[in-house]
Motif scaffolding. Structure first.
Motif, PDB file in Angstrom:
ATOM      1  N   UNK A 242       0.818  -1.209   0.000  1.00  0.00           N
ATOM      2  CA  UNK A 242       0.000   0.000   0.000  1.00  0.00           C
ATOM      3  C   UNK A 242       0.855   1.263   0.000  1.00  0.00           C
ATOM      4  N   UNK A 243       0.564   2.221  -0.898  1.00  0.00           N
ATOM      5  CA  UNK A 243       1.334   3.477  -0.961  1.00  0.00           C
ATOM      6  C   UNK A 243       0.791   4.498   0.037  1.00  0.00           C
ATOM      7  N   UNK A 244       0.990   4.246   1.340  1.00  0.00           N
ATOM      8  CA  UNK A 244       0.400   5.112   2.359  1.00  0.00           C
ATOM      9  C   UNK A 244       0.995   6.511   2.352  1.00  0.00           C
ATOM     10  N   UNK A 245       2.140   6.692   1.654  1.00  0.00           N
ATOM     11  CA  UNK A 245       2.718   8.029   1.554  1.00  0.00           C
ATOM     12  C   UNK A 245       1.750   9.001   0.889  1.00  0.00           C
ATOM     13  N   UNK A 246       0.809   8.465   0.093  1.00  0.00           N
ATOM     14  CA  UNK A 246      -0.187   9.330  -0.546  1.00  0.00           C
ATOM     15  C   UNK A 246      -1.034  10.068   0.487  1.00  0.00           C
ATOM     16  N   UNK A 247      -1.118   9.532   1.702  1.00  0.00           N
ATOM     17  CA  UNK A 247      -1.893  10.193   2.744  1.00  0.00           C
ATOM     18  C   UNK A 247      -1.020  11.195   3.486  1.00  0.00           C
ATOM     19  N   UNK A 248      -0.519  12.182   2.745  1.00  0.00           N
ATOM     20  CA  UNK A 248       0.315  13.226   3.324  1.00  0.00           C
ATOM     21  C   UNK A 248       0.147  14.511   2.521  1.00  0.00           C
ATOM     22  N   UNK A 249       0.665  15.591   3.058  1.00  0.00           N
ATOM     23  CA  UNK A 249       0.380  16.941   2.568  1.00  0.00           C
ATOM     24  C   UNK A 249       0.634  17.171   1.079  1.00  0.00           C
ATOM     25  N   UNK A 250       1.760  16.733   0.489  1.00  0.00           N
ATOM     26  CA  UNK A 250       1.978  17.026  -0.939  1.00  0.00           C
ATOM     27  C   UNK A 250       0.904  16.474  -1.861  1.00  0.00           C
ATOM     28  N   UNK A 251       0.145  15.473  -1.403  1.00  0.00           N
ATOM     29  CA  UNK A 251      -0.846  14.831  -2.261  1.00  0.00           C
ATOM     30  C   UNK A 251      -2.260  15.389  -2.051  1.00  0.00           C
ATOM     31  N   UNK A 252      -2.364  16.502  -1.325  1.00  0.00           N
ATOM     32  CA  UNK A 252      -3.664  17.172  -1.174  1.00  0.00           C
ATOM     33  C   UNK A 252      -3.931  18.157  -2.296  1.00  0.00           C
ATOM     34  N   UNK A 253      -3.019  18.299  -3.221  1.00  0.00           N
ATOM     35  CA  UNK A 253      -3.133  19.321  -4.266  1.00  0.00           C
ATOM     36  C   UNK A 253      -4.344  19.096  -5.164  1.00  0.00           C
ATOM     37  N   UNK A 254      -5.056  20.167  -5.439  1.00  0.00           N
ATOM     38  CA  UNK A 254      -6.222  20.121  -6.316  1.00  0.00           C
ATOM     39  C   UNK A 254      -5.780  19.730  -7.722  1.00  0.00           C
ATOM     40  N   UNK A 255      -6.567  18.897  -8.384  1.00  0.00           N
ATOM     41  CA  UNK A 255      -6.227  18.448  -9.732  1.00  0.00           C
ATOM     42  C   UNK A 255      -7.384  18.726 -10.688  1.00  0.00           C
ATOM     43  N   UNK A 256      -7.042  18.976 -11.934  1.00  0.00           N
ATOM     44  CA  UNK A 256      -8.095  19.129 -12.935  1.00  0.00           C
ATOM     45  C   UNK A 256      -7.932  20.357 -13.787  1.00  0.00           C
ATOM     46  N   UNK A 257      -9.057  20.963 -14.106  1.00  0.00           N
ATOM     47  CA  UNK A 257      -9.071  22.106 -15.003  1.00  0.00           C
ATOM     48  C   UNK A 257      -8.734  23.374 -14.247  1.00  0.00           C
ATOM     49  N   UNK A 258      -8.561  24.474 -15.003  1.00  0.00           N
ATOM     50  CA  UNK A 258      -8.195  25.741 -14.395  1.00  0.00           C
ATOM     51  C   UNK A 258      -9.360  26.353 -13.632  1.00  0.00           C
TER      52      UNK A 258
END
Length: 404
Positions: A242-258
């Motif tokens: 399991x990639x539990x590192x995803x549950x940390x601050x750098x991965x909270x970034x909004x993704x998608x369109x402008x």
């Protein structure tokens, strides 16, 4: 040579080369230095210092729900930086809360991370400087753990609900602190998550309050149980760790369109596609034996015994959108209804996604959870699962849903 003998413009140009924290210390040396730094007409100095900070350009940032942002105050950031790195200089509960708010503002206001085909992150793109800076400044989580121990007289009990929720939200975004991994911290999380008195129809058997707002303390506890169990080398049914590192601050970034385009996007939450759902279930009968129906309390000593076990499982699920329904309270974000099947099983998943009263993304199916961070973030959804019947004494546990 005394600084007051130098032209103001020359002093400011010298200060620009210093770290903002050192500039603040310079301002404490004398009244003249304070006037240079904080007096009228210091906009040039602070603007230049902001541009020198390792932060995102505010002109390209949006809030986590995609709304456009206004400029932040540099002086608030510098003071927050000072306190986070040395929490012992904090002047009390009020300043602690202000620092938490400032840090949340910084990490919640970031550029949109561009995604690949089908609105999914391909692993590329530029990670927000704000998030990297926040992770570095809060390294170890000492600032967040400080109130748990009541340091300098600052404790959660001295905060209002809104203030406590801000702190818990920042802690959830950050990830696991040093205090979380200690034996006492682990037991506290498990005791909280498996306390059946925290689940009922009034909160839809999940981490929400009676009016539908996110209970960030509950979310943090669910997340920590997932992280601590997953970081123990647990593997999914496909054999991958399991990639539990995803549950940390750098991965909270909004993704998608402008920014500005969200209203015209039907799948604003990134629902359609393949997901991985991880969940934990415990030796439930042992839990029930330790639960006192007379007092409504759980004997937490069970979590300190070797006999208590948690099992970690991962399944893949393909989701598709069935329809959307306008949401009068949130016109830009219609309610998204979805359906899908769990691969390799005969189970199906149906539910919906909508905005909460406090503008967080809520996922509801048999389980109920909240998107952590910005829209479509790689961090995913953290919540609580139970059975479809919600009978008294039904099992409960944490789950983590993330896009593949």
């Amino acid at each position: 040579m005394a600084t007051n003998s130098l032209p103001l413009e020359l002093i400011e140009r010298i200060l620009v080369y210093l770290d903002p924290i050192h500039v603040s210390k310079f301002a404490q040396t004398c009244r003249g230095a304070r006037r240079v730094v904080y007096g009228p007409g210091d906009e040039w100095l602070w603007r230049e210092m902001y541009l020198a900070l390792p932060l995102d350009d505010p002109r390209v940032c949006v809030w986590m729900d995609g709304e456009e942002v206004v400029a932040r105050e540099v002086q608030r950031i510098v003071r927050a930086w000072t306190v986070v790195e040395n929490v012992n200089v904090c002047r009390g509960v009020e300043e602690y809360v202000e620092v938490v708010k400032t840090m949340l503002d910084v990490v919640s206001c970031v550029p949109v991370l561009k995604v690949g085909e089908a609105g999914r992150w391909s692993g590329g793109g530029e990670v927000s400087k704000n998030l990297l800076w926040g992770s570095a400044v809060m390294k170890g989580g000492g600032f967040l753990d400080f109130v748990e121990g009541g340091g300098a007289g600052i404790s959660l009990k001295g905060m209002k609900r809104e203030e406590r929720m801000m702190k818990e939200r920042l802690h959830t975004y950050f990830g696991v602190t040093e205090g979380d991994v200690k034996g006492e911290g682990r037991v506290r999380c498990q005791a909280y998550v498996y306390d059946m008195g925290r689940y009922g129809w009034e909160n839809e058997f999940g981490p929400f309050d009676e009016v539908g707002r996110v209970d960030w303390e509950h979310v943090r506890m669910l997340k920590q149980v997932m992280t601590l169990k997953g970081s123990g080398g647990e593997e999914g049914e496909g054999g991958e760790e399991e990639p539990v590192l995803l549950m940390s601050l750098p991965f909270t970034q909004i993704m998608g369109v402008e920014a500005g385009e969200w209203g015209g996007v039907r799948d604003w939450a990134g629902v359609a596609g393949r997901w991985k759902v991880s969940y934990i279930f415990s030796n439930y009968h042992d839990l029930m034996s330790e639960w006192s129906f007379r007092t409504g309390e759980l004997d937490t000593s069970i979590f300190e015994t070797e006999s208590f076990r948690e099992v970690y499982r991962v399944l893949d699920v393909d989701l598709m959108i069935t329809h959307t329904v306008p949401d009068e309270e949130h016109p830009k974000w219609p309610v998204i209804y979805f359906a899908g099947e769990m691969l390799g099983t005969s189970s199906t998943m149906t539910g919906h996604v909508k905005m909460t009263p406090d503008k967080q993304v809520k996922w509801s199916f048999v389980s109920v959870g909240v998107q952590i961070g910005g829209l479509r973030s790689a961090y995913g959804i953290i919540g609580a699962w139970t059975t479809i019947f919600h009978d008294d004494g039904d099992p409960i546990g944490p789950f983590w849903l993330r896009a593949v």
